[in-house]
Scaffold this active site. Structure first.
Site, PDB file in Angstrom:
ATOM      1  N   CYS A 116     -12.205  22.299   4.872  1.00 67.80           N
ATOM      2  CA  CYS A 116     -11.853  21.050   5.873  1.00 67.80           C
ATOM      3  C   CYS A 116     -11.912  19.545   5.027  1.00 67.80           C
ATOM      4  O   CYS A 116     -11.029  18.998   4.777  1.00 67.80           O
ATOM      5  CB  CYS A 116     -12.847  20.804   6.855  1.00 67.80           C
ATOM      6  SG  CYS A 116     -12.751  19.399   7.901  1.00 67.80           S
ATOM      7  N   GLY A 175     -19.513  32.724  15.173  1.00 64.90           N
ATOM      8  CA  GLY A 175     -18.915  31.666  14.659  1.00 64.90           C
ATOM      9  C   GLY A 175     -17.625  31.220  15.284  1.00 64.90           C
ATOM     10  O   GLY A 175     -16.457  31.957  14.854  1.00 64.90           O
ATOM     11  N   LEU A 176     -17.242  30.144  16.096  1.00 65.48           N
ATOM     12  CA  LEU A 176     -16.059  29.912  16.637  1.00 65.48           C
ATOM     13  C   LEU A 176     -15.433  28.640  15.846  1.00 65.48           C
ATOM     14  O   LEU A 176     -16.100  27.586  16.001  1.00 65.48           O
ATOM     15  CB  LEU A 176     -16.027  29.691  17.915  1.00 65.48           C
ATOM     16  CG  LEU A 176     -16.208  30.672  19.156  1.00 65.48           C
ATOM     17  CD1 LEU A 176     -16.087  30.116  20.602  1.00 65.48           C
ATOM     18  CD2 LEU A 176     -15.025  31.543  18.907  1.00 65.48           C
ATOM     19  N   SER A 177     -14.498  29.110  15.187  1.00 62.97           N
ATOM     20  CA  SER A 177     -13.852  28.086  14.156  1.00 62.97           C
ATOM     21  C   SER A 177     -12.860  27.051  14.938  1.00 62.97           C
ATOM     22  O   SER A 177     -12.198  26.028  14.410  1.00 62.97           O
ATOM     23  CB  SER A 177     -13.161  28.620  13.092  1.00 62.97           C
ATOM     24  OG  SER A 177     -12.065  29.463  13.347  1.00 62.97           O
ATOM     25  N   GLY A 178     -12.250  27.569  16.112  1.00 63.95           N
ATOM     26  CA  GLY A 178     -11.026  27.046  16.744  1.00 63.95           C
ATOM     27  C   GLY A 178      -9.970  27.995  16.449  1.00 63.95           C
ATOM     28  O   GLY A 178      -8.669  27.648  16.859  1.00 63.95           O
ATOM     29  N   ASP A 186      -8.381  34.116  15.185  1.00 62.87           N
ATOM     30  CA  ASP A 186      -9.552  35.296  14.685  1.00 62.87           C
ATOM     31  C   ASP A 186     -10.746  35.330  15.220  1.00 62.87           C
ATOM     32  O   ASP A 186     -11.373  36.224  15.649  1.00 62.87           O
ATOM     33  CB  ASP A 186      -9.609  35.268  12.899  1.00 62.87           C
ATOM     34  CG  ASP A 186      -8.061  35.680  12.517  1.00 62.87           C
ATOM     35  OD1 ASP A 186      -7.351  36.308  12.728  1.00 62.87           O
ATOM     36  OD2 ASP A 186      -8.084  35.011  11.054  1.00 62.87           O
ATOM     37  N   SER A 187     -11.529  34.118  15.023  1.00 64.14           N
ATOM     38  CA  SER A 187     -12.658  34.078  15.680  1.00 64.14           C
ATOM     39  C   SER A 187     -12.542  33.850  17.203  1.00 64.14           C
ATOM     40  O   SER A 187     -13.717  34.469  17.706  1.00 64.14           O
ATOM     41  CB  SER A 187     -13.474  32.762  15.420  1.00 64.14           C
ATOM     42  OG  SER A 187     -12.924  31.649  15.542  1.00 64.14           O
ATOM     43  N   GLY A 200     -14.953  35.952  12.279  1.00 62.21           N
ATOM     44  CA  GLY A 200     -13.465  36.464  12.286  1.00 62.21           C
ATOM     45  C   GLY A 200     -13.111  37.038  10.850  1.00 62.21           C
ATOM     46  O   GLY A 200     -11.719  36.968  10.790  1.00 62.21           O
ATOM     47  N   CYS A 208     -19.775  28.842   0.442  1.00 63.08           N
ATOM     48  CA  CYS A 208     -19.469  28.379   1.932  1.00 63.08           C
ATOM     49  C   CYS A 208     -20.324  29.812   2.508  1.00 63.08           C
ATOM     50  O   CYS A 208     -21.119  29.626   3.613  1.00 63.08           O
ATOM     51  CB  CYS A 208     -18.285  27.695   2.451  1.00 63.08           C
ATOM     52  SG  CYS A 208     -18.719  27.449   4.166  1.00 63.08           S
ATOM     53  N   MET A 249     -19.473  25.254  13.782  1.00 64.52           N
ATOM     54  CA  MET A 249     -20.131  24.875  12.656  1.00 64.52           C
ATOM     55  C   MET A 249     -19.437  23.491  12.207  1.00 64.52           C
ATOM     56  O   MET A 249     -18.048  23.663  11.693  1.00 64.52           O
ATOM     57  CB  MET A 249     -20.093  25.819  11.640  1.00 64.52           C
ATOM     58  CG  MET A 249     -21.124  26.836  11.850  1.00 64.52           C
ATOM     59  SD  MET A 249     -20.989  28.180  10.498  1.00 64.52           S
ATOM     60  CE  MET A 249     -19.902  29.237  11.161  1.00 64.52           C
TER      61      MET A 249
END
Length: 394
Positions: free
Chosen positions: A202, A13-16, A19-20, A128, A104, A39
């Site tokens: 978000c 899961g790449l969040s931007g 950590d990820s 992450g 979530c 996501m």
């Protein structure tokens, strides 16, 4: 090479965020086939100053390019609205204070996202989070452990994960400290190495929280009273306040009267003076009254017992009653307690020392050492000498 370290297809899961990004890099360095998934969980105000979804995706894509992996943009907004946001609103409308990050994780990141990753042929997923997974061969169980960095441990937010989810999950950062992750990102040359950590979900972002709730919850003003029944002002609606809240009450200039100061002194209450800060202590639904008290250690802010409902246990079954530790909020040291009874329906905890501002809607999470056992949603606590009425903590 043993099976644990053989090449696997792992969806990250790449969040931007950093950590990820480091998570994906570490797995790539280990020789795994890594696929990044961004996501998208919210579709309300992507282009506003408060929601950074579009910016985050650009950052995630830049990271994928540097690391040399594919990235896919997946929209989970409908799932999020139905499974997380709807429950978030229900809880606030009932006057409680929910933790949407916990829901979530259980419903989106380790359910909808996990399902999507499995459809891509993944053997594992990775995020992450600062936590660890350990396989206890003797017990035949996957255990959820705290991350080694005590300042970043996120096991509290992951306590609803089950055996099936943990068996498919990797937390590469669990053994690292945040400072090491930042240093590693700089050395690798990741474009988001110095990006500020996200401070919220978000759909709220950095905007004032009350401003956001105003869109969905109608204001219902009522009296603000102190512990002697004196009206100090007017609140905008019980949903907009949480126990222990200090700012935003609109009564900062109200002084305690002589009789109130004397009563506080007789109770042995410390730190109370004419200008001592006010804290939200109770919310009475029947009379629509917000009760506030002066002094951080006021009796109405202290609880030695609580009851939690809707419990989820990592092992799949409730632990045996006995001595352990618990957190009633994320930023809190473990507190010694006794688990008196537990089931899937609920549990009862008794603490060695009073706990401050135990808040309905938040989660009580249990630990034995570094092992997170699970927990439930706080329903009530045993505050003494409280006002009569249907309260949110009793």
């Amino acid at each position: 090479m043993d099976k644990r370290h053989s090449r696997q297809r792992i969806v990250v899961g790449l969040s931007g965020g950093v950590d990820s990004a480091v998570t994906a890099y570490l797995l790539r360095q280990q020789g795994h086939e890594v696929i990044g998934i961004f996501m998208k969980n919210w579709e309300g105000d992507d282009d506003s100053e408060f929601c950074s979804s579009n910016i985050d995706f650009v950052d995630a894509a830049a990271v994928a390019d540097v690391i040399g992996i594919e990235i896919e943009h997946v929209n989970f907004a409908a799932d999020y609205k139905d499974r997380v946001f709807a429950e978030f609103l229900r809880e606030y409308q009932a006057g409680r204070t929910p933790n949407p990050d916990i829901l979530c994780n259980a419903e989106i990141k380790f359910k909808a996202f996990l399902d999507h990753a499995m459809r891509l042929g993944a053997e594992k997923i990775a995020t992450g989070h600062y936590a660890r997974v350990r396989h206890n061969e003797a017990a035949g169980l996957h255990e959820l452990l705290k991350g080694l960095d005590p300042a970043k441990d996120q096991s509290y937010f992951l306590h609803r994960l089950n055996q099936a989810q943990l068996s498919k999950t990797l937390f590469p950062l669990g053994e690292l400290r945040k400072t090491e992750v930042r240093r590693m990102a700089e050395e690798i040359g990741l474009p988001n190495a110095r990006k500020k950590d996200s401070t919220g979900i978000c759909f709220i972002g950095e905007r004032p929280f009350r401003e956001f709730l105003n869109r969905y919850i109608a204001k219902a003003p009522g009296p603000i009273k102190n512990d002697r029944g004196r009206i100090l002002g007017e609140h905008v609606g019980l949903s907009f306040y949480t126990l222990g809240q200090r700012s935003g009450l609109g009564i900062g200039g109200v002084k305690a009267r002589g009789a109130e100061l004397k009563a506080a002194q007789e109770r042995g209450q410390r730190g109370v003076g004419e200008h001592a800060p006010w804290f939200v202590a109770r919310k009475d639904l029947d009379s629509n009254t917000l009760w506030v008290v002066q002094g951080h250690d006021h009796a109405w802010l202290q609880s030695t017992k609580l009851i939690a409902q809707d419990c989820s246990w990592v092992a799949g079954a409730a632990p045996e009653p006995g001595a352990m530790a618990a957190k009633t909020r994320y930023r809190q040291l473990d507190a010694a307690c006794e688990l008196r009874q537990a089931s899937a329906g609920g549990c009862e905890l008794a603490f060695s020392e009073p706990q401050w501002a135990v808040t309905p809607g938040q989660s009580a999470v249990l630990y034995q050492g570094d092992v997170c056992l699970g927990g439930g949603v706080i329903a009530s606590s045993n505050v003494q000498n409280q006002p009569t009425g249907r309260l949110l903590a009793a």
